[in-house]
Design an enzyme around this catalytic site. Sequence first.
Site, PDB file in Angstrom:
ATOM      1  N   ARG A  88       0.711  -1.147  -0.172  1.00 44.09           N
ATOM      2  CA  ARG A  88      -0.048  -0.088   0.042  1.00 44.09           C
ATOM      3  C   ARG A  88       0.825   1.279  -0.016  1.00 44.09           C
ATOM      4  O   ARG A  88       0.276   2.393  -0.022  1.00 44.09           O
ATOM      5  CB  ARG A  88      -0.984  -0.133   1.246  1.00 44.09           C
ATOM      6  CG  ARG A  88      -2.314  -1.162   0.823  1.00 44.09           C
ATOM      7  CD  ARG A  88      -3.228  -0.854   1.948  1.00 44.09           C
ATOM      8  NE  ARG A  88      -2.658  -1.707   3.038  1.00 44.09           N
ATOM      9  CZ  ARG A  88      -3.238  -1.911   4.288  1.00 44.09           C
ATOM     10  NH1 ARG A  88      -4.160  -0.920   4.930  1.00 44.09           N
ATOM     11  NH2 ARG A  88      -2.731  -2.701   5.152  1.00 44.09           N
ATOM     12  N   LYS A 146       8.596  -0.864   2.691  1.00 40.00           N
ATOM     13  CA  LYS A 146       8.115   0.227   3.827  1.00 40.00           C
ATOM     14  C   LYS A 146       9.091   0.553   4.889  1.00 40.00           C
ATOM     15  O   LYS A 146       8.924   1.723   5.149  1.00 40.00           O
ATOM     16  CB  LYS A 146       6.985  -0.818   4.210  1.00 40.00           C
ATOM     17  CG  LYS A 146       5.887   0.091   5.163  1.00 40.00           C
ATOM     18  CD  LYS A 146       4.839  -0.457   5.363  1.00 40.00           C
ATOM     19  CE  LYS A 146       4.518  -1.677   6.210  1.00 40.00           C
ATOM     20  NZ  LYS A 146       3.348  -1.951   6.735  1.00 40.00           N
ATOM     21  N   GLN A 206      12.793 -14.258   6.072  1.00 39.68           N
ATOM     22  CA  GLN A 206      11.471 -14.904   5.960  1.00 39.68           C
ATOM     23  C   GLN A 206      10.998 -15.189   4.766  1.00 39.68           C
ATOM     24  O   GLN A 206      10.772 -14.270   4.111  1.00 39.68           O
ATOM     25  CB  GLN A 206      10.578 -14.298   7.008  1.00 39.68           C
ATOM     26  CG  GLN A 206       9.371 -15.149   7.195  1.00 39.68           C
ATOM     27  CD  GLN A 206       8.031 -14.459   7.708  1.00 39.68           C
ATOM     28  OE1 GLN A 206       8.144 -13.185   7.836  1.00 39.68           O
ATOM     29  NE2 GLN A 206       7.095 -14.925   8.414  1.00 39.68           N
ATOM     30  N   ASP A 228       7.353  -1.459  11.255  1.00 43.92           N
ATOM     31  CA  ASP A 228       6.466  -0.351  10.576  1.00 43.92           C
ATOM     32  C   ASP A 228       5.727   0.271  11.874  1.00 43.92           C
ATOM     33  O   ASP A 228       4.668   0.916  11.143  1.00 43.92           O
ATOM     34  CB  ASP A 228       5.492  -1.195   9.846  1.00 43.92           C
ATOM     35  CG  ASP A 228       4.577  -1.981  10.413  1.00 43.92           C
ATOM     36  OD1 ASP A 228       4.511  -2.277  11.385  1.00 43.92           O
ATOM     37  OD2 ASP A 228       3.677  -2.509   9.379  1.00 43.92           O
ATOM     38  N   GLU A 259      -8.026 -12.316  17.646  1.00 41.29           N
ATOM     39  CA  GLU A 259      -7.589 -11.704  16.412  1.00 41.29           C
ATOM     40  C   GLU A 259      -9.175 -11.243  16.047  1.00 41.29           C
ATOM     41  O   GLU A 259     -10.089 -11.934  16.228  1.00 41.29           O
ATOM     42  CB  GLU A 259      -6.888 -12.528  15.621  1.00 41.29           C
ATOM     43  CG  GLU A 259      -5.382 -12.559  15.622  1.00 41.29           C
ATOM     44  CD  GLU A 259      -4.570 -11.304  15.943  1.00 41.29           C
ATOM     45  OE1 GLU A 259      -4.812 -10.217  14.829  1.00 41.29           O
ATOM     46  OE2 GLU A 259      -4.107 -11.050  17.143  1.00 41.29           O
ATOM     47  N   TYR A 301      28.943  30.693  -2.667  1.00 44.62           N
ATOM     48  CA  TYR A 301      29.135  29.239  -2.544  1.00 44.62           C
ATOM     49  C   TYR A 301      30.423  28.878  -1.979  1.00 44.62           C
ATOM     50  O   TYR A 301      31.488  29.017  -2.587  1.00 44.62           O
ATOM     51  CB  TYR A 301      28.867  28.599  -3.881  1.00 44.62           C
ATOM     52  CG  TYR A 301      29.146  27.068  -3.896  1.00 44.62           C
ATOM     53  CD1 TYR A 301      28.479  26.286  -3.090  1.00 44.62           C
ATOM     54  CD2 TYR A 301      30.407  26.461  -4.373  1.00 44.62           C
ATOM     55  CE1 TYR A 301      28.585  24.800  -2.800  1.00 44.62           C
ATOM     56  CE2 TYR A 301      30.642  25.185  -4.286  1.00 44.62           C
ATOM     57  CZ  TYR A 301      29.678  24.440  -3.458  1.00 44.62           C
ATOM     58  OH  TYR A 301      29.924  23.036  -3.347  1.00 44.62           O
TER      59      TYR A 301
HETATM   60  C1  UD1 Z   1      -0.942  -7.681  14.499  1.00 42.50           C
HETATM   61  C2  UD1 Z   1      -1.562  -8.720  15.683  1.00 42.50           C
HETATM   62  C3  UD1 Z   1      -2.676  -7.846  16.237  1.00 42.50           C
HETATM   63  C4  UD1 Z   1      -2.491  -6.327  16.504  1.00 42.50           C
HETATM   64  C5  UD1 Z   1      -1.879  -5.750  15.230  1.00 42.50           C
HETATM   65  C6  UD1 Z   1      -1.326  -4.376  15.928  1.00 42.50           C
HETATM   66  C7  UD1 Z   1      -0.780 -11.023  15.328  1.00 42.50           C
HETATM   67  C8  UD1 Z   1      -1.321 -12.166  15.059  1.00 42.50           C
HETATM   68  N1  UD1 Z   1      -1.725  -9.842  15.128  1.00 42.50           N
HETATM   69  O1  UD1 Z   1      -2.009  -7.931  13.559  1.00 42.50           O
HETATM   70  O2  UD1 Z   1      -3.294  -8.281  17.375  1.00 42.50           O
HETATM   71  O3  UD1 Z   1      -3.652  -5.996  16.996  1.00 42.50           O
HETATM   72  O4  UD1 Z   1      -0.868  -6.200  14.781  1.00 42.50           O
HETATM   73  O5  UD1 Z   1      -1.026  -3.518  14.697  1.00 42.50           O
HETATM   74  O6  UD1 Z   1       0.341 -10.650  15.765  1.00 42.50           O
HETATM   75  N2  UD1 Z   1       5.029  -9.632   9.847  1.00 42.50           N
HETATM   76  C9  UD1 Z   1       6.243 -10.394   9.332  1.00 42.50           C
HETATM   77  N3  UD1 Z   1       6.153 -11.918   8.793  1.00 42.50           N
HETATM   78  C10 UD1 Z   1       4.829 -12.387   8.943  1.00 42.50           C
HETATM   79  C11 UD1 Z   1       3.828 -11.677   9.493  1.00 42.50           C
HETATM   80  C12 UD1 Z   1       3.880 -10.236   9.957  1.00 42.50           C
HETATM   81  O7  UD1 Z   1       7.149  -9.803   9.237  1.00 42.50           O
HETATM   82  O8  UD1 Z   1       4.781 -13.389   8.542  1.00 42.50           O
HETATM   83  C13 UD1 Z   1       5.347  -8.478  10.365  1.00 42.50           C
HETATM   84  C14 UD1 Z   1       4.492  -7.219   9.536  1.00 42.50           C
HETATM   85  O9  UD1 Z   1       5.580  -6.965   8.452  1.00 42.50           O
HETATM   86  C15 UD1 Z   1       4.058  -6.277  10.388  1.00 42.50           C
HETATM   87  C16 UD1 Z   1       4.037  -7.216  11.631  1.00 42.50           C
HETATM   88  O10 UD1 Z   1       4.646  -8.340  11.448  1.00 42.50           O
HETATM   89  O11 UD1 Z   1       5.172  -5.231  10.550  1.00 42.50           O
HETATM   90  C17 UD1 Z   1       2.347  -7.161  11.961  1.00 42.50           C
HETATM   91  O12 UD1 Z   1       1.763  -8.150  10.971  1.00 42.50           O
HETATM   92  P1  UD1 Z   1       0.430  -7.764  10.515  1.00 42.50           P
HETATM   93  O13 UD1 Z   1       0.219  -8.480   9.440  1.00 42.50           O
HETATM   94  O14 UD1 Z   1       0.315  -6.232  10.061  1.00 42.50           O
HETATM   95  O15 UD1 Z   1      -0.323  -8.315  11.672  1.00 42.50           O
HETATM   96  P2  UD1 Z   1      -1.784  -7.799  12.033  1.00 42.50           P
HETATM   97  O16 UD1 Z   1      -2.768  -8.564  11.381  1.00 42.50           O
HETATM   98  O17 UD1 Z   1      -1.801  -6.050  11.792  1.00 42.50           O
END
Ligand code: UD1
Length: 458
Positions: free
Chosen positions: A18, A25, A78, A108, A158, A352
């Site tokens: 996005r 990002k 990963q 982020d 969640e 300059y």
């Molecule tokens: C997550 C939390 C949620 C919380 C929210 C807050 C979990 C399961 N859920 O959800 O409870 O309210 O953050 O913003 O943790 N990432 C990886 N590898 C992965 C998955 C994620 O590096 O396989 C990183 C993402 O880039 C991101 C962070 O982990 O920076 C969170 O992942 P995201 O998918 O945004 O989790 P949410 O669904 O927002």
Amino acid sequence: MTERTCLSIVLAAGEGTRMRSAKPKVLHEVAGLSMVGHVLRAVAAAGGTAAAVVVGPDRDDVAAEARRVKADATIHVQTERLGTAHAVLHAEADIARGFDDVIVAFGDTPLVTPQTFGLLRAALASGAAVAVLGFEAADPLGYGRLVMEGGSLAAIVEEKEASEAQRAITLCNGGLMALAGGTALALLKRIGKANAKGEYYLTDAVALARADGLATAVVLAPEAEVRGVNDRVQLAEVEAIAQGRLRETAMRGGVTMVAPETVFLAFDTVLGRDVTLEPHVVFGPGVTIADDVTIRAYSHLAGCVVDQGAILGPFARIRPKSRIGAKVHIGNFVEVNRTTIAAKAEANHLAYLGDATIGEGTNIGAGTITCNFDGADKHPTIIGRDVFVGSNSTLVAPLAIGDEVLIAAGSTITLDARDGALVFGRAKQAGLPGRGAEMIRANKARRAARKAREQGKG
Ligand code: UD1
Ligand code: MG
């Protein structure tokens, strides 16, 4: 508390589609530093001795930035994004080295303060196996909900798994978590993916800990602090919050800002006492300003040191690797680049100064240009103390000008000058008596004749 060791794991494998950017990002900047850099600095400031960063495949750029900010950070790739717990487990080897505290942070989410990370660690020190950063969400949609039972945290549910009653909970998971090192791996490895998204949810660590009879804790933070960035609108919102904090810290530290909302600071800007910043001053990274400095409106500084009592601007540009000495005056439309200017020197208008060294008390006249670039290489200009460089001088580098040299206005200087010399580098003036007036009158007559012709036609 301080003697506890701490590993922080920063999740940065998100694609950030996005953002609509060629750049990942977490490399987008807030206050002059990448978001992942902010997170690494904050966890380090909270006592994080070791850091592991989980990056997506082919993200050497993210790895390089992480190592720039924290040289000994370990990098884990990963390849498949199977959830936050799956990501954390990529740092298994680091966790296994045995730390008292393990912090999980998101690359982020750059506004979490060292104090807040410290509170999470304090919760572990008081016996929690899992400590979660919670916040009261204005709109909880999309967040994990914190399910409390008898005053303590029982589980995180969640959005996709939440019942209607649970969806009404406004106490949400900020995403960050701290795990006691001794039990972290055992909990993480038991997390499964039997849920709506088919992902390994880090948040399941809470219910698993409870099932083992381990203590859990919630640390509360303001919503602004846990704000994550998914697009450039959110990036700008986070920037505004970061700037607000930096301005407030500066003002509380003794800096006067006439219009703070127009001043943009960098994450590492150092400002002394009784510094005055007029409106619309912008700082890039790496600036240190001593006490009693005034920076007038519309100036831009980056990578420089400004000593006590200097006055810069309006419209001054000070570029990296520059040092501005005490009580120096740099005026409007003066650009200073990789240049050291000793105390009390002045360059008040339109100049300059690049790759130069300028001695104490020297006056650089309006329109002076150091020609530091020959089309291929850069060369230095060294100017001594108490030199007077006349207006509109062109100083062709490499060049060494001694002390107390006077350079005549309009000179092009290509040869070094010894101490005390008066140097001219311009064509000798010639004059023809009366010829100027003759030419001016002739021109006037030609203009009049042309006008008469044009009117005759029309
Ligand atoms: C997550 C939390 C949620 C919380 C929210 C807050 C979990 C399961 N859920 O959800 O409870 O309210 O953050 O913003 O943790 N990432 C990886 N590898 C992965 C998955 C994620 O590096 O396989 C990183 C993402 O880039 C991101 C962070 O982990 O920076 C969170 O992942 P995201 O998918 O945004 O989790 P949410 O669904 O927002
Ligand atoms: Mg998210």
